[in-house]
Design a protein around this motif. Sequence first.
Motif, PDB file in Angstrom:
ATOM      1  N   ARG A 174      -0.895  -6.370 -13.328  1.00  0.00           N
ATOM      2  CA  ARG A 174       0.450  -6.763 -13.749  1.00  0.00           C
ATOM      3  C   ARG A 174       0.508  -7.123 -15.221  1.00  0.00           C
ATOM      4  NH1 ARG A 174       2.224 -10.396  -8.657  1.00  0.00           N
ATOM      5  NH2 ARG A 174       2.636  -8.659  -7.255  1.00  0.00           N
ATOM      6  N   LEU A 175      -0.490  -7.869 -15.654  1.00  0.00           N
ATOM      7  CA  LEU A 175      -0.505  -8.261 -17.060  1.00  0.00           C
ATOM      8  C   LEU A 175      -0.643  -7.037 -17.957  1.00  0.00           C
ATOM      9  CD1 LEU A 175      -2.649 -11.514 -17.013  1.00  0.00           C
ATOM     10  CD2 LEU A 175      -0.200 -11.298 -17.404  1.00  0.00           C
ATOM     11  N   MET A 176      -1.478  -6.096 -17.530  1.00  0.00           N
ATOM     12  CA  MET A 176      -1.683  -4.888 -18.307  1.00  0.00           C
ATOM     13  C   MET A 176      -0.384  -4.085 -18.404  1.00  0.00           C
ATOM     14  SD  MET A 176      -3.809  -1.603 -17.241  1.00  0.00           S
ATOM     15  CE  MET A 176      -2.405  -1.314 -16.173  1.00  0.00           C
ATOM     16  N   ASN A 177       0.301  -4.003 -17.293  1.00  0.00           N
ATOM     17  CA  ASN A 177       1.585  -3.324 -17.241  1.00  0.00           C
ATOM     18  C   ASN A 177       2.586  -3.947 -18.192  1.00  0.00           C
ATOM     19  OD1 ASN A 177       2.339  -1.095 -15.885  1.00  0.00           O
ATOM     20  ND2 ASN A 177       2.363  -2.060 -13.886  1.00  0.00           N
ATOM     21  N   LYS A 178       2.599  -5.272 -18.160  1.00  0.00           N
ATOM     22  CA  LYS A 178       3.539  -6.027 -18.968  1.00  0.00           C
ATOM     23  C   LYS A 178       3.259  -5.811 -20.449  1.00  0.00           C
ATOM     24  CE  LYS A 178       3.476 -10.518 -18.481  1.00  0.00           C
ATOM     25  NZ  LYS A 178       3.408 -11.784 -17.723  1.00  0.00           N
ATOM     26  N   LYS A 179       1.966  -5.790 -20.755  1.00  0.00           N
ATOM     27  CA  LYS A 179       1.568  -5.611 -22.142  1.00  0.00           C
ATOM     28  C   LYS A 179       1.996  -4.233 -22.640  1.00  0.00           C
ATOM     29  CE  LYS A 179      -2.820  -6.006 -23.284  1.00  0.00           C
ATOM     30  NZ  LYS A 179      -4.156  -6.582 -23.125  1.00  0.00           N
ATOM     31  N   GLN A 180       1.822  -3.245 -21.770  1.00  0.00           N
ATOM     32  CA  GLN A 180       2.199  -1.895 -22.166  1.00  0.00           C
ATOM     33  C   GLN A 180       3.699  -1.775 -22.355  1.00  0.00           C
ATOM     34  OE1 GLN A 180       0.435   0.748 -19.316  1.00  0.00           O
ATOM     35  NE2 GLN A 180      -1.529   0.756 -20.378  1.00  0.00           N
ATOM     36  N   MET A 181       4.441  -2.504 -21.524  1.00  0.00           N
ATOM     37  CA  MET A 181       5.892  -2.505 -21.658  1.00  0.00           C
ATOM     38  C   MET A 181       6.298  -3.121 -22.988  1.00  0.00           C
ATOM     39  SD  MET A 181       7.468  -1.229 -19.063  1.00  0.00           S
ATOM     40  CE  MET A 181       9.083  -1.992 -18.898  1.00  0.00           C
ATOM     41  N   SER A 182       5.721  -4.275 -23.290  1.00  0.00           N
ATOM     42  CA  SER A 182       6.152  -4.971 -24.496  1.00  0.00           C
ATOM     43  C   SER A 182       5.640  -4.268 -25.753  1.00  0.00           C
ATOM     44  CB  SER A 182       5.709  -6.433 -24.470  1.00  0.00           C
ATOM     45  OG  SER A 182       4.311  -6.495 -24.362  1.00  0.00           O
ATOM     46  N   ALA A 183       4.642  -3.405 -25.573  1.00  0.00           N
ATOM     47  CA  ALA A 183       4.148  -2.646 -26.720  1.00  0.00           C
ATOM     48  C   ALA A 183       5.028  -1.430 -26.995  1.00  0.00           C
ATOM     49  CB  ALA A 183       2.705  -2.217 -26.488  1.00  0.00           C
ATOM     50  N   GLY A 184       6.113  -1.324 -26.314  1.00  0.00           N
ATOM     51  CA  GLY A 184       7.045  -0.243 -26.606  1.00  0.00           C
ATOM     52  C   GLY A 184       7.286   0.693 -25.438  1.00  0.00           C
ATOM     53  N   GLY A 185       6.588   0.443 -24.374  1.00  0.00           N
ATOM     54  CA  GLY A 185       6.813   1.228 -23.164  1.00  0.00           C
ATOM     55  C   GLY A 185       6.182   2.606 -23.196  1.00  0.00           C
ATOM     56  N   SER A 186       5.516   2.944 -24.273  1.00  0.00           N
ATOM     57  CA  SER A 186       4.881   4.258 -24.307  1.00  0.00           C
ATOM     58  C   SER A 186       3.495   4.151 -23.682  1.00  0.00           C
ATOM     59  CB  SER A 186       4.763   4.748 -25.748  1.00  0.00           C
ATOM     60  OG  SER A 186       4.085   3.780 -26.502  1.00  0.00           O
ATOM     61  N   SER A 187       3.487   4.358 -22.412  1.00  0.00           N
ATOM     62  CA  SER A 187       2.244   4.215 -21.688  1.00  0.00           C
ATOM     63  C   SER A 187       1.363   5.439 -21.859  1.00  0.00           C
ATOM     64  CB  SER A 187       2.556   4.022 -20.201  1.00  0.00           C
ATOM     65  OG  SER A 187       1.416   4.299 -19.445  1.00  0.00           O
ATOM     66  N   GLY A 195       9.881   4.298 -13.646  1.00  0.00           N
ATOM     67  CA  GLY A 195      10.986   3.495 -13.180  1.00  0.00           C
ATOM     68  C   GLY A 195      10.612   2.308 -12.335  1.00  0.00           C
ATOM     69  N   GLU A 196       9.319   1.937 -12.369  1.00  0.00           N
ATOM     70  CA  GLU A 196       8.922   0.743 -11.638  1.00  0.00           C
ATOM     71  C   GLU A 196       9.523  -0.472 -12.325  1.00  0.00           C
ATOM     72  OE1 GLU A 196       4.571   0.512 -11.069  1.00  0.00           O
ATOM     73  OE2 GLU A 196       4.633   2.411 -12.132  1.00  0.00           O
ATOM     74  N   THR A 197       9.833  -1.462 -11.532  1.00  0.00           N
ATOM     75  CA  THR A 197      10.306  -2.706 -12.123  1.00  0.00           C
ATOM     76  C   THR A 197       9.105  -3.586 -12.412  1.00  0.00           C
ATOM     77  OG1 THR A 197      12.240  -2.528 -10.743  1.00  0.00           O
ATOM     78  CG2 THR A 197      11.880  -4.636 -11.830  1.00  0.00           C
ATOM     79  N   ILE A 198       9.003  -3.976 -13.630  1.00  0.00           N
ATOM     80  CA  ILE A 198       7.871  -4.801 -14.006  1.00  0.00           C
ATOM     81  C   ILE A 198       8.366  -6.164 -14.452  1.00  0.00           C
ATOM     82  CG2 ILE A 198       6.029  -5.061 -15.708  1.00  0.00           C
ATOM     83  CD1 ILE A 198       6.143  -1.818 -15.533  1.00  0.00           C
ATOM     84  N   ALA A 199       7.836  -7.178 -13.820  1.00  0.00           N
ATOM     85  CA  ALA A 199       8.277  -8.529 -14.141  1.00  0.00           C
ATOM     86  C   ALA A 199       7.916  -8.859 -15.577  1.00  0.00           C
ATOM     87  CB  ALA A 199       7.627  -9.527 -13.200  1.00  0.00           C
ATOM     88  N   LEU A 200       8.890  -9.381 -16.309  1.00  0.00           N
ATOM     89  CA  LEU A 200       8.622  -9.702 -17.707  1.00  0.00           C
ATOM     90  C   LEU A 200       8.421 -11.187 -17.921  1.00  0.00           C
ATOM     91  CD1 LEU A 200      11.113  -7.282 -19.454  1.00  0.00           C
ATOM     92  CD2 LEU A 200       8.634  -7.102 -19.346  1.00  0.00           C
ATOM     93  N   SER A 201       8.519 -11.940 -16.854  1.00  0.00           N
ATOM     94  CA  SER A 201       8.282 -13.377 -16.995  1.00  0.00           C
ATOM     95  C   SER A 201       6.802 -13.599 -17.224  1.00  0.00           C
ATOM     96  CB  SER A 201       8.719 -14.102 -15.730  1.00  0.00           C
ATOM     97  OG  SER A 201       7.941 -13.646 -14.654  1.00  0.00           O
TER      98      SER A 201
END
Length: 221
Positions: A174-187, A195-201
């Motif tokens: 989850r943390l890895m996912n979140k990091k990738q999202m906040s890094a711009g979403g370019s996984s 389209g997965e929902t990733i918790a940003l909290s």
Amino acid sequence: MAGKDEEYDYLFKVVLIGDSGVGKSNLLSRFTRNEFNLESKSTIGVEFATKSIQTENKVIKAQIWDTAGQERYRAITSAYYRGAVGALLVYDISKHITFENVERWLKELRDHAEANIVVMLVGNKCDLRHLRTVSVEEATEFAEKNKLAFIETSALDASGVDTAFQRILTEIYRLMNKKQMSAGGSSPTPALGQGETIALSSGATDKAGSRSKTACSGCRT
Ligand SMILES: Nc1nc2c(ncn2[C@@H]2O[C@H](COP(=O)(O)OP(=O)(O)O)[C@@H](O)[C@H]2O)c(=O)[nH]1
Ligand SMILES: [Mg+2]
């Protein structure tokens, strides 16, 4: 031929740390081979063992490293920690000193591991309830203060063992996912970003509650 065992989405390195004799090697053998050894044959030369689990529709291959007894000499090399994304910090619920030494191990992690390594505090040997010297409350309080997930396990009767590994791997994912999202979403991984929902909290206190839940029920008495 590549069997199903070879197929995985992610490979996470997780290290086992904690005082000698707390049960690290047995937690590893219980989780990866469903084996337990009553004798403390310290170190049968296993560097690491692997096992794949499934979480949130992904196959995570855990590569779990065991100290091979170096902890006895306080001589764990930085290579041991290199690339580790998770750590199970183990103490023995029947030996309070091993719990006191958790502070030292946290310092060791601060000095040698990645800053954002996911750490789970593990109170092992919870089958020895008549010999308990570390209460669930004491450990929970310490874990909360230090923002660690916490669980009690028994490598002997297997309680909590799968849960411990499952939780830390899920939290890492989850943390890895979140990091990738906040890094711009370019996984870099095509499997992500569908389209997965990733918790940003922050804090990962959601869903699995890996930080808020404490001991496994089998170990609380
Ligand atoms: N009762 C009990 N004994 C355990 C448990 N886990 C490990 N042990 C015993 O504790 C001793 C040390 O275990 P080991 O896995 O070698 O610890 P390590 O030095 O941290 O790797 C061995 O005699 C094990 O049989 C447990 O969950 N319950
Ligand atoms: Mg060992």
